[in-house]
Design a protein around this motif. Structure first.
Motif, PDB file in Angstrom:
ATOM      1  N   THR A  94       7.258   3.154  25.378  1.00 19.86           N
ATOM      2  CA  THR A  94       7.259   3.292  26.838  1.00 19.86           C
ATOM      3  C   THR A  94       5.909   3.839  27.330  1.00 19.86           C
ATOM      4  OG1 THR A  94       8.406   4.304  28.695  1.00 19.86           O
ATOM      5  CG2 THR A  94       8.320   5.603  26.693  1.00 19.86           C
ATOM      6  N   SER A 214       9.237   3.091  34.774  1.00 23.53           N
ATOM      7  CA  SER A 214       9.603   2.616  33.434  1.00 23.53           C
ATOM      8  C   SER A 214      10.630   1.498  33.517  1.00 23.53           C
ATOM      9  CB  SER A 214      10.172   3.786  32.637  1.00 23.53           C
ATOM     10  OG  SER A 214      10.571   3.355  31.374  1.00 23.53           O
ATOM     11  N   SER A 215      10.379   0.421  32.762  1.00 23.25           N
ATOM     12  CA  SER A 215      11.359  -0.674  32.729  1.00 23.25           C
ATOM     13  C   SER A 215      12.547  -0.215  31.904  1.00 23.25           C
ATOM     14  CB  SER A 215      10.742  -1.900  32.061  1.00 23.25           C
ATOM     15  OG  SER A 215       9.497  -2.173  32.612  1.00 23.25           O
TER      16      SER A 215
HETATM   17  N1  ATP Z   1      -4.837  -1.793  30.630  1.00 21.15           N
HETATM   18  C1  ATP Z   1      -4.510  -0.934  31.580  1.00 21.15           C
HETATM   19  N2  ATP Z   1      -5.373  -0.622  32.542  1.00 21.15           N
HETATM   20  C2  ATP Z   1      -5.056   0.243  33.517  1.00 21.15           C
HETATM   21  N3  ATP Z   1      -3.864   0.861  33.623  1.00 21.15           N
HETATM   22  C3  ATP Z   1      -2.950   0.584  32.700  1.00 21.15           C
HETATM   23  C4  ATP Z   1      -3.211  -0.317  31.630  1.00 21.15           C
HETATM   24  N4  ATP Z   1      -2.115  -0.389  30.866  1.00 21.15           N
HETATM   25  C5  ATP Z   1      -1.221   0.420  31.427  1.00 21.15           C
HETATM   26  N5  ATP Z   1      -1.701   1.005  32.531  1.00 21.15           N
HETATM   27  C6  ATP Z   1      -1.012   1.959  33.398  1.00 21.15           C
HETATM   28  O1  ATP Z   1      -0.163   2.743  32.560  1.00 21.15           O
HETATM   29  C7  ATP Z   1       1.069   3.011  33.203  1.00 21.15           C
HETATM   30  C8  ATP Z   1       2.213   2.557  32.324  1.00 21.15           C
HETATM   31  O2  ATP Z   1       2.119   1.157  32.157  1.00 21.15           O
HETATM   32  P1  ATP Z   1       3.394   0.192  32.150  1.00 21.15           P
HETATM   33  O3  ATP Z   1       4.370   0.553  33.210  1.00 21.15           O
HETATM   34  O4  ATP Z   1       2.879  -1.176  32.122  1.00 21.15           O
HETATM   35  O5  ATP Z   1       3.987   0.618  30.739  1.00 21.15           O
HETATM   36  P2  ATP Z   1       5.219  -0.043  29.955  1.00 21.15           P
HETATM   37  O6  ATP Z   1       4.793  -0.144  28.545  1.00 21.15           O
HETATM   38  O7  ATP Z   1       5.654  -1.281  30.634  1.00 21.15           O
HETATM   39  O8  ATP Z   1       6.301   1.103  30.079  1.00 21.15           O
HETATM   40  P3  ATP Z   1       7.917   0.971  30.037  1.00 21.15           P
HETATM   41  O9  ATP Z   1       8.270   0.489  28.684  1.00 21.15           O
HETATM   42  O10 ATP Z   1       8.374   2.365  30.278  1.00 21.15           O
HETATM   43  O11 ATP Z   1       8.278   0.032  31.127  1.00 21.15           O
HETATM   44  C9  ATP Z   1       1.035   2.281  34.529  1.00 21.15           C
HETATM   45  O12 ATP Z   1       0.666   3.210  35.519  1.00 21.15           O
HETATM   46  C10 ATP Z   1      -0.048   1.251  34.349  1.00 21.15           C
HETATM   47  O13 ATP Z   1      -0.680   0.928  35.563  1.00 21.15           O
END
Ligand code: ATP
Length: 742
Positions: A94, A214-215
């Motif tokens: 996450t 968070s998804s």
């Molecule tokens: N490559 C990146 N550049 C800038 N910001 C990023 C990048 N990757 C992630 N983030 C930032 O990090 C945070 C978490 O990212 P994200 O929600 O995509 O995570 P996730 O892995 O989908 O989490 P979850 O499993 O809980 O949904 C967000 O605020 C996102 O904008």
């Protein structure tokens, strides 16, 4: 062709700027220049050492959305139009950037893989139509759904209109289909974006401590591309999957609903890891059916191209989680997938095939759809098809490093190798066994390999029954044809289906216990870990490693207890544990030490089954092999062997007593039960005797309902506990009977 695995290390977030990055991208071997293909991370036990994980490509913190798309996804588009299905999925803990990678932000530069992919699809469609002078028509349609708490929900339906039990999924000739899913045509990028944004509002997301958005579900987007010429129709599907991230609930500090979601997310990811493990060990049975996500993802089963984007956070607080993800990805890259293109079918003269599902949210009639990642084409089901196989031309992903990128953002995509399959497959060497090439003649399929075990034969029979059932459901769309089935036959089919489902439920329950045990293990909660293993044992009675694990843990706890003999009256987890006897007596072998400096030597010394041992952070964690599928064989759940201890301490006989002031004081056992229930932690609650996963969830839900606006109202006695929905006096008594001093 193996699954292509690339890693992406996200940049430090605002709140992490003061933290150090411990995960880095590096070129392979001793090279200092060239495209990074290795992720380096320190050994948590000895920071001077580093572990290295090689992937097809690695993107560091500076990599942009455009880099990822240009190098990894854009090359798949032409294969999609050549008739190959493509699957792109993001995996990671996450908060590591999966949704950012797949969906991205609203600005042009921030757009993720999905909108960029659609943009390319539309561009290519227009080009094909133009180049063919209008004789080829391309139609694009999408379906989008989520798997939330192991239930499938159509994201085109708002949550309040969903059927709580979700949409059913069925196997159809070995492919997985979601029944009753909406499919929307979208002719322009703008139309797609509108539908996509609208559907994303329906996706389950919540704030956790680690991610404000968070998804809470796995989201699966399927884009169906239908190319129609005057004579042929070819359908292929691109699936883009944003998996929910695994969660360590000590760090997320999840409560109530989040915990329930988290347990479901972790379970499905655990099953996915099990599938990957089983595939990499070439086991005959892959436990796909133990979670809807793995059933749908069908890793290693689907034909076409599969790309996994492993998202990583660079910071130390994710250290162990990152290692675990890297280990998973390391196994995934070894999975072979079949590269079978979808064949064009002769078009019926009466008109074009409709890309629009006739089912909408308001229409109750279920419509079988083409499967998702394991794409089935309408044409495949057509027995009369005799279309020529087109010459295949697409790149084969391999584990070799990709050619060096010339500069920061190269314009040139990977070099494409041509792997052509001869038109006449019979003239070529042995063809890969795939579902599509399997003989349909039942006489040919009845030959049984004498080396097959009883279990695998049973599994085959079950699969056949399922396939027949699915065929039956899917092939007869009209109510009239369903009615034509004799009642008796229908009843027997229902009974068979139920039997298959029950079997899988039981096994899933056992795996759930193993998952919980692993979680307790990571937290260092040995007592709970032991309890979970004991609960899992009846489901896998012949698994020796599990038995040995239990014995080793019992021994460890006994030694601990002996050290604490000076505190006999303090009730602890160890004291409330009812330990069943077990036939296994051999002590658990000490796992091999972990090191990376000399990986090859160490690998030879450790178990040959576990070539990833060298990456495991701790010796204990390395001893995971018991959760692998090979030792588990399904057996009907036997009655638990453990009996409540005969001699109970009198102090537990009383539920409560009264002080002079009239206030109730509870016995240690009652106190313990109340404490556990008030924790509202399903993982803790299900440690109580007679409480399964469902009941634990029901208890937590019931407590939440009791809150009545007041946050976290605790229960104060067992009467209140017995009054909770789904509990009752018998359950309370059972909980109490499960607690005894040992
Ligand atoms: N490559 C990146 N550049 C800038 N910001 C990023 C990048 N990757 C992630 N983030 C930032 O990090 C945070 C978490 O990212 P994200 O929600 O995509 O995570 P996730 O892995 O989908 O989490 P979850 O499993 O809980 O949904 C967000 O605020 C996102 O904008």
């Amino acid at each position: 062709m193996s699954v292509r695995v690339v890693a992406r290390i996200r940049p430090l977030l605002k709140l992490e700027l003061d933290k150090d990055s411990i995960v880095t991208a590096a070129p392979a071997g001793n090279e200092t220049i060239g495209s990074p293909t290795v992720v380096r991370i320190p050994n948590p036990k000895n920071e001077a050492e580093h572990f290295s994980f090689q992937f097809n490509s690695v993107y560091d913190q500076e990599a942009t959305q455009q880099d990822i798309y240009d190098h990894e996804v854009a090359p798949t588009v032409k294969h999609l139009f050549n008739g190959f299905d493509t699957t792109i999925f993001a995996y990671g803990v996450t908060g590591t950037g999966k949704t950012h990678t797949m969906r991205g932000g609203k600005s042009l530069a921030d757009r993720g893989v999905i909108p960029r992919l659609l943009s390319s699809i539309y561009r290519r469609s227009r080009k094909i139509e133009k180049d063919s002078g209008g004789s080829t028509q391309v139609e694009v349609a999408m379906s989008y759904y989520e798997i939330y708490c192991d239930r499938v929900y159509d994201l085109f339906e708002p949550p309040d209109k969903r059927t709580p039990s979700g949409l059913p999924i069925r196997d159809n000739n070995g492919k997985t289909v979601v029944v009753g899913l909406t499919e929307r045509p979208c002719t322009t990028l703008k139309e797609f974006e509108q539908l996509y944004d609208q559907a994303n509002v329906n996706r389950s997301t919540s704030a956790t401590k680690l991610n404000a958005h968070s998804s809470r579900s796995h989201a699966i987007l399927c884009v169906k591309v239908t190319q129609t010429t005057e004579t042929h129709t070819r359908i292929s599907t691109a699936s883009a999957i944003d998996l929910a991230g695994s969660e360590d609930n000590r760090r997320t500090e999840n409560v109530k609903d989040r915990m329930v979601e988290s347990a479901s997310i972790n379970k499905s990811l655990f099953v996915l890891a099990q599938c990957v493990e089983a595939i990499s060990r070439k086991q005959s049975r892959i436990p796909y059916r133990e979670s809807k996500m793995t059933r749908i993802l069908s890793l290693g089963q689907n034909n076409g191209l599969t790309l996994m984007i492993l998202n990583l956070a660079p910071v130390r607080s994710y250290h162990l989680d990152t290692l675990s993800s890297l280990n998973f990805a390391n196994r995934t890259k070894k999975i072979e997938v079949c590269e079978i293109e979808n064949e064009p079918v002769l078009r019926k003269i009466t008109g074009k095939p409709s890309t629009t599902a006739s089912i909408t949210g308001s229409n109750i009639q279920r419509q079988p759809l083409r499967p998702l990642t394991a794409c089935v084409n309408a044409n495949l089901a057509d027995p009369e098809k005799k279309a020529e196989k087109p010459v295949k031309a697409f790149s084969v992903y391999s584990d070799k490093s990709k050619p060096a990128r010339s500069s920061g953002i190269p314009s040139q995509v990977r070099k494409v190798e041509n792997h052509k399959r001869p038109l006449d497959s019979s003239s070529a060497g042995p063809t890969r066994p795939t579902k599509m090439t399997r003989p349909s003649d039942p006489k040919l399929t009845t030959r049984v390999d004498p080396s097959l075990s009883k279990e695998s034969i049973e599994a085959m029979i079950d699969a056949k029954i399922e396939a027949r059932l699915a065929n039956h459901v899917l092939s007869d769309n009209t109510a009239a044809s369903l009615q034509a089935i004799p009642e008796e036959l229908q009843r027997r089919l229902d009974a068979l289906e139920q039997r298959v489902e029950e079997k899988e439920d039981d096994r899933a329950q056992g795996l759930q216990y193993l998952l919980m045990a692993k979680q307790h293990h990571v937290r260092g909660e040995s007592v709970s870990e032991l309890k979970m293993y004991q609960l899992a044992l009846p489901f896998f009675p012949e698994n020796q490693k599990l038995g040995q694990k239990i014995l080793a843990l019992q021994e460890k706890l006994r030694l601990k207890r002996e050290e604490k003999t000076s505190k006999p009256h303090v009730i602890s987890d160890a004291q409330v544990l009812a330990v069943p006897r077990h036939k296994y007596e051999a002590p658990e072998p000490v796992p091999a030490a972990v090191d990376t400096k000399d990986q090859n030597k160490r690998r030879n010394r450790s178990s040959p089954d576990h070539e990833d041992y060298q990456y495991h952070p701790a010796p204990d964690a390395a001893d995971d092999s018991y959760v692998s599928d090979d030792g588990f064989r399904f057996k009907a759940k036997p009655k638990p062997k453990s009996q409540p201890p005969k001699s109970k301490v009198q102090i537990f006989r009383e539920v409560h007593d009264s002080t002079e002031s009239g206030a109730r004081i509870h016995t240690p056992r009652t106190q313990h039960i109340i404490h556990v229930i008030n924790s509202r932690d399903p993982a803790q609650i299900r440690l109580l005797r007679g409480v399964g996963a469902k009941k634990a969830e029901a208890i937590v839900n019931s407590l939440c309902e009791m809150d009545d606006g007041e946050e976290g109202r605790p229960i104060t006695d067992l009467e209140q506990l017995g009054g909770l929905r789904g509990v009752g006096a018998k359950t309370v008594e059972n909980m109490r009977a499960g607690l005894a001093i040992v």
